[in-house]
Design a protein around this motif. Structure first.
Motif, short mmCIF file in Angstrom:
data_model
loop_
_atom_site.label_atom_id
_atom_site.label_comp_id
_atom_site.label_asym_id
_atom_site.label_seq_id
_atom_site.Cartn_x
_atom_site.Cartn_y
_atom_site.Cartn_z
N ALA A 21 -35.93 -32.56 0.90
CA ALA A 21 -35.48 -32.51 2.30
C ALA A 21 -33.97 -32.33 2.40
O ALA A 21 -33.21 -32.90 1.61
CB ALA A 21 -35.89 -33.80 3.02
N SER A 22 -33.57 -31.54 3.39
CA SER A 22 -32.16 -31.44 3.74
C SER A 22 -31.93 -32.39 4.91
O SER A 22 -32.53 -32.23 5.96
CB SER A 22 -31.82 -29.99 4.13
N VAL A 23 -31.09 -33.39 4.71
CA VAL A 23 -30.94 -34.44 5.73
C VAL A 23 -29.48 -34.59 6.11
O VAL A 23 -28.58 -34.29 5.32
CB VAL A 23 -31.48 -35.79 5.21
N PRO A 24 -29.24 -35.09 7.34
CA PRO A 24 -27.86 -35.35 7.72
C PRO A 24 -27.29 -36.55 6.94
O PRO A 24 -27.79 -37.66 7.08
CB PRO A 24 -27.94 -35.67 9.22
N LEU A 25 -26.30 -36.28 6.10
CA LEU A 25 -25.67 -37.38 5.36
C LEU A 25 -24.75 -38.17 6.28
O LEU A 25 -24.69 -39.39 6.21
CB LEU A 25 -24.87 -36.84 4.18
N ARG A 26 -24.01 -37.46 7.11
CA ARG A 26 -23.17 -38.12 8.12
C ARG A 26 -22.87 -37.13 9.25
O ARG A 26 -22.78 -35.93 9.03
CB ARG A 26 -21.88 -38.66 7.50
N PHE A 27 -22.76 -37.70 10.42
CA PHE A 27 -22.46 -36.87 11.60
C PHE A 27 -20.96 -36.83 11.84
O PHE A 27 -20.45 -35.96 12.53
CB PHE A 27 -23.18 -37.43 12.83
N GLY A 28 -20.27 -37.83 11.33
CA GLY A 28 -18.82 -37.90 11.49
C GLY A 28 -18.25 -38.69 10.34
O GLY A 28 -18.30 -38.27 9.20
N ASP A 29 -17.78 -39.90 10.64
CA ASP A 29 -17.09 -40.73 9.67
C ASP A 29 -18.04 -41.81 9.15
O ASP A 29 -18.60 -42.58 9.93
CB ASP A 29 -15.90 -41.37 10.39
N HIS A 49 -38.53 -37.99 6.05
CA HIS A 49 -39.68 -38.80 5.65
C HIS A 49 -40.94 -38.01 6.00
O HIS A 49 -41.14 -37.65 7.16
CB HIS A 49 -39.71 -40.13 6.41
N ARG A 50 -41.79 -37.71 5.03
CA ARG A 50 -42.99 -36.91 5.27
C ARG A 50 -44.12 -37.79 5.80
O ARG A 50 -44.31 -38.91 5.32
CB ARG A 50 -43.43 -36.25 3.97
N LEU A 51 -44.84 -37.28 6.78
CA LEU A 51 -45.99 -38.01 7.35
C LEU A 51 -47.28 -37.39 6.83
O LEU A 51 -47.52 -36.19 7.01
CB LEU A 51 -45.94 -37.95 8.87
N SER A 108 -43.59 -41.14 3.78
CA SER A 108 -42.91 -41.16 2.48
C SER A 108 -41.48 -41.65 2.63
O SER A 108 -40.96 -41.75 3.75
CB SER A 108 -42.90 -39.75 1.87
N SER A 109 -40.82 -41.93 1.52
CA SER A 109 -39.38 -42.14 1.61
C SER A 109 -38.71 -40.77 1.71
O SER A 109 -39.36 -39.73 1.56
CB SER A 109 -38.87 -42.94 0.39
N VAL A 110 -37.41 -40.78 1.96
CA VAL A 110 -36.73 -39.52 2.26
C VAL A 110 -36.82 -38.56 1.06
O VAL A 110 -36.57 -38.92 -0.08
CB VAL A 110 -35.25 -39.80 2.65
N GLY A 111 -37.26 -37.34 1.38
CA GLY A 111 -37.28 -36.28 0.37
C GLY A 111 -38.35 -36.41 -0.69
O GLY A 111 -38.36 -35.64 -1.65
N ALA A 112 -39.27 -37.35 -0.53
CA ALA A 112 -40.27 -37.58 -1.58
C ALA A 112 -41.66 -37.08 -1.18
O ALA A 112 -42.64 -37.35 -1.88
CB ALA A 112 -40.34 -39.07 -1.93
N GLY A 113 -41.76 -36.34 -0.08
CA GLY A 113 -43.05 -35.93 0.45
C GLY A 113 -43.85 -35.06 -0.50
O GLY A 113 -45.04 -35.31 -0.72
N ARG A 133 -48.82 -34.01 8.06
CA ARG A 133 -48.62 -33.93 9.51
C ARG A 133 -47.18 -33.61 9.87
O ARG A 133 -46.81 -33.64 11.06
CB ARG A 133 -49.02 -35.27 10.16
N SER A 134 -46.36 -33.31 8.89
CA SER A 134 -44.95 -33.09 9.17
C SER A 134 -44.69 -31.78 9.91
O SER A 134 -43.57 -31.54 10.35
CB SER A 134 -44.14 -33.13 7.87
N GLY A 135 -45.72 -30.97 10.07
CA GLY A 135 -45.57 -29.78 10.88
C GLY A 135 -45.66 -30.07 12.36
O GLY A 135 -45.24 -29.25 13.20
N ASP A 136 -46.21 -31.22 12.71
CA ASP A 136 -46.34 -31.52 14.14
C ASP A 136 -45.81 -32.90 14.54
O ASP A 136 -45.72 -33.21 15.73
CB ASP A 136 -47.80 -31.38 14.60
N LEU A 137 -45.46 -33.74 13.57
CA LEU A 137 -44.91 -35.06 13.89
C LEU A 137 -43.62 -35.29 13.10
O LEU A 137 -43.48 -34.79 11.98
CB LEU A 137 -45.90 -36.18 13.52
N THR A 138 -42.72 -36.08 13.67
CA THR A 138 -41.53 -36.48 12.91
C THR A 138 -41.15 -37.91 13.29
O THR A 138 -41.77 -38.52 14.16
CB THR A 138 -40.37 -35.49 13.14
N VAL A 139 -40.12 -38.43 12.62
CA VAL A 139 -39.78 -39.85 12.77
C VAL A 139 -38.31 -40.01 13.18
O VAL A 139 -37.43 -39.42 12.56
CB VAL A 139 -39.99 -40.62 11.44
N LEU A 140 -38.09 -40.83 14.19
CA LEU A 140 -36.74 -41.27 14.55
C LEU A 140 -36.66 -42.77 14.32
O LEU A 140 -37.64 -43.49 14.52
CB LEU A 140 -36.41 -40.98 16.02
N GLY A 141 -35.50 -43.25 13.92
CA GLY A 141 -35.34 -44.68 13.68
C GLY A 141 -34.21 -45.27 14.51
O GLY A 141 -33.27 -44.57 14.91
#
Lengths: 354, 96
Positions: A21-29, A49-51, A108-113, A133-141
């Motif tokens: 997975a390509s994930v946001p490491l940081r949005f700013g500082d 995180h893969r569902l 899954s944990s991040v990038g382990a799907g 299900r990652s084509g139709d669902l995603t996760v926000l925390g």
């Protein structure tokens, strides 16, 4: 796999590849995002995180055999964190399992799907349906000492006081979502599983109440409370006992993949153990040698600059007889002290939900 | 410190931690070996998943076993077995 929220993230967001997975490491500082998570509440893009849906008549039997904790009676109102192991007891992934009416949903944990799906399919003796299900669902925390207040303003105040690992199917803005009280950082934590077509709207609505934090801030806060980050901690083939993740394995369960190997490792008493440390002016690389009284007794597993401690914080894997807090070791010529977990006390432990 | 001195210091903490683990397993009637609990694992919520009733039981057990009253302590003392060891055996306490 790129985050489905990339189009709503700021243009200067720093991305990084974590597993598949390509994930946001940081949005700013990073220090600012960390401080938001520890002091107020942070919004997390958990789309890495893969569902994975497990369904069919034998879904529970399958999950019970593949997961290291007991999910036999996991209702649709509960979720549970568990390790998934292979036959040799090596960690395949750390998952959140949600009970569902027709089976289970694994996060899954991040990038382990990819790795997790491959393992599940290779061990599908029961013939269950395994659907990504990652084509139709995603996760926000949401995580932070005041995340409960955000839940109240965003969705429903009653959801904020759900017990830990409770799950509710609810509706936000006419969209059905799965809402869960979870948490990776010791702070109040919640997850929202949402259809992808509504994820951007929920993200933007959340940002009216809360600030976004990236993967770096999240993993720093996880390390501070010894929440395992298996992809970083199992490098070199370390087993469950060596990384100290026993609590994500239920050895009282009759049978599960990897049980015999984990029990053998436990009963042998062999191998090294993991302990936290702080100190030194630099951040040592994984593999840096750990010396005690001048003798080589182990190596650094991972280390970062802890914003909360204002110092280097890391994990070392050392001889079991030296895996204890309060000892002075030497890493790359600098003195370090082993620590008692948690290394930072979450503010949520002293703030009630009101 | 020499390595033997470090080993002795580690052994003292590990001994206190083992005593705490045995107490937890016995008092809460858990079906696991005490050593299955790691020194650093969380005790409440995540981890051993103890609840507020378990805390009350542990307050009483700790006072009986170690002669230390933790009734007015913050929840942080239950952050891990090792953290609890700092409270019941103050000689172990780490300043980090």
């Amino acid at each position: 796999m790129t985050t489905v929220l990339a189009h709503v993230h700021p243009g200067d967001t720093v991305y990084g590849q974590v597993g598949d997975a390509s994930v946001p490491l940081r949005f700013g500082d990073l220090p600012d995002e960390y401080q938001v998570l520890r002091d107020r509440a942070a919004l997390l893009d958990l789309s890495g995180h893969r569902l994975i849906e497990i369904s069919g008549p034998a879904a529970v039997d399958f999950a019970q055999r593949l997961l290291a904790r007991d999910v036999e009676y996991l209702t649709s109102e509960r979720c549970m964190m568990s390790l998934v192991l292979d036959d040799s007891g090596q960690v395949v992934d750390q998952v959140l399992a949600f009970g569902r009416e027709n089976g289970l949903l694994l996060e899954s944990s991040v990038g382990a799907g990819d790795r997790l799906i491959e393992h599940l399919r290779a061990n599908n003796d029961e013939g269950v349906e395994i659907t990504d299900r990652s084509g139709d669902l995603t996760v926000l925390g949401l995580e932070g000492p005041y995340a409960w207040g955000v839940v109240g303003r965003l969705i429903d105040g009653e959801l904020a006081s759900l017990p830990f690992e409770a799950v509710a199917d609810t509706v936000w803005n006419d969209v059905e979502i799965i809402f869960a009280r979870t948490g990776f950082t010791g702070e109040y934590g919640y997850q929202m599983i949402v259809p992808i077509e509504s994820a951007a709207d929920l993200w933007q609505a959340s940002l009216e109440h809360v600030t976004a934090a990236g993967q770096e801030a999240l993993e720093l806060a996880m390390l501070e409370v010894r929440q395992p980050i298996p992809r970083l901690e199992t490098a070199g083939g370390a087993n469950v006992i060596e990384i100290g993740a026993n609590w994500l394995v239920d050895v009282t369960k009759d049978e599960f993949v990897g049980k015999e190997a984990v029990l053998a490792a436990f009963e042998s008493g062999q191998g090294r153990r993991t302990v936290g440390f702080s100190g030194g002016d630099t951040v040592p690389e994984p593999g840096a040698r750990v010396l005690a009284g001048g003798e080589d007794v182990g190596e650094v597993v991972l280390a970062v600059r802890s914003v909360g401690l204002g110092a280097t914080l890391g994990l070392a894997r050392v001889d079991a007889e030296l895996a204890a807090a309060g000892l002075e070791f030497t890493v790359e010529g600098a003195g370090v002290t082993t620590l008692t977990s948690p290394y930072i006390v979450p503010k949520s432990w002293s703030i009630p939900i009101i | 410190m020499t390595i033997d001195e470090l080993r002795a210091k580690a052994a003292e903490r590990q001994q206190t931690c083992t005593q705490i683990k045995k107490m937890i397993v016995s008092r809460l009637d858990l079906e696991i070996e005490p050593d299955w609990i790691t020194d650093d694992q969380p005790l409440f919520g995540r981890g051993l998943e103890l609840d507020s009733l378990d805390v009350l039981e542990l307050y009483v057990a700790i006072e009986a076993e170690f002669g230390v009253a933790l009734y007015d302590s913050e929840m942080a003392v239950f952050g891990s077995v090792s953290r609890l060891a700092d409270e019941v055996n103050p000689q172990l306490k780490v300043t980090a």
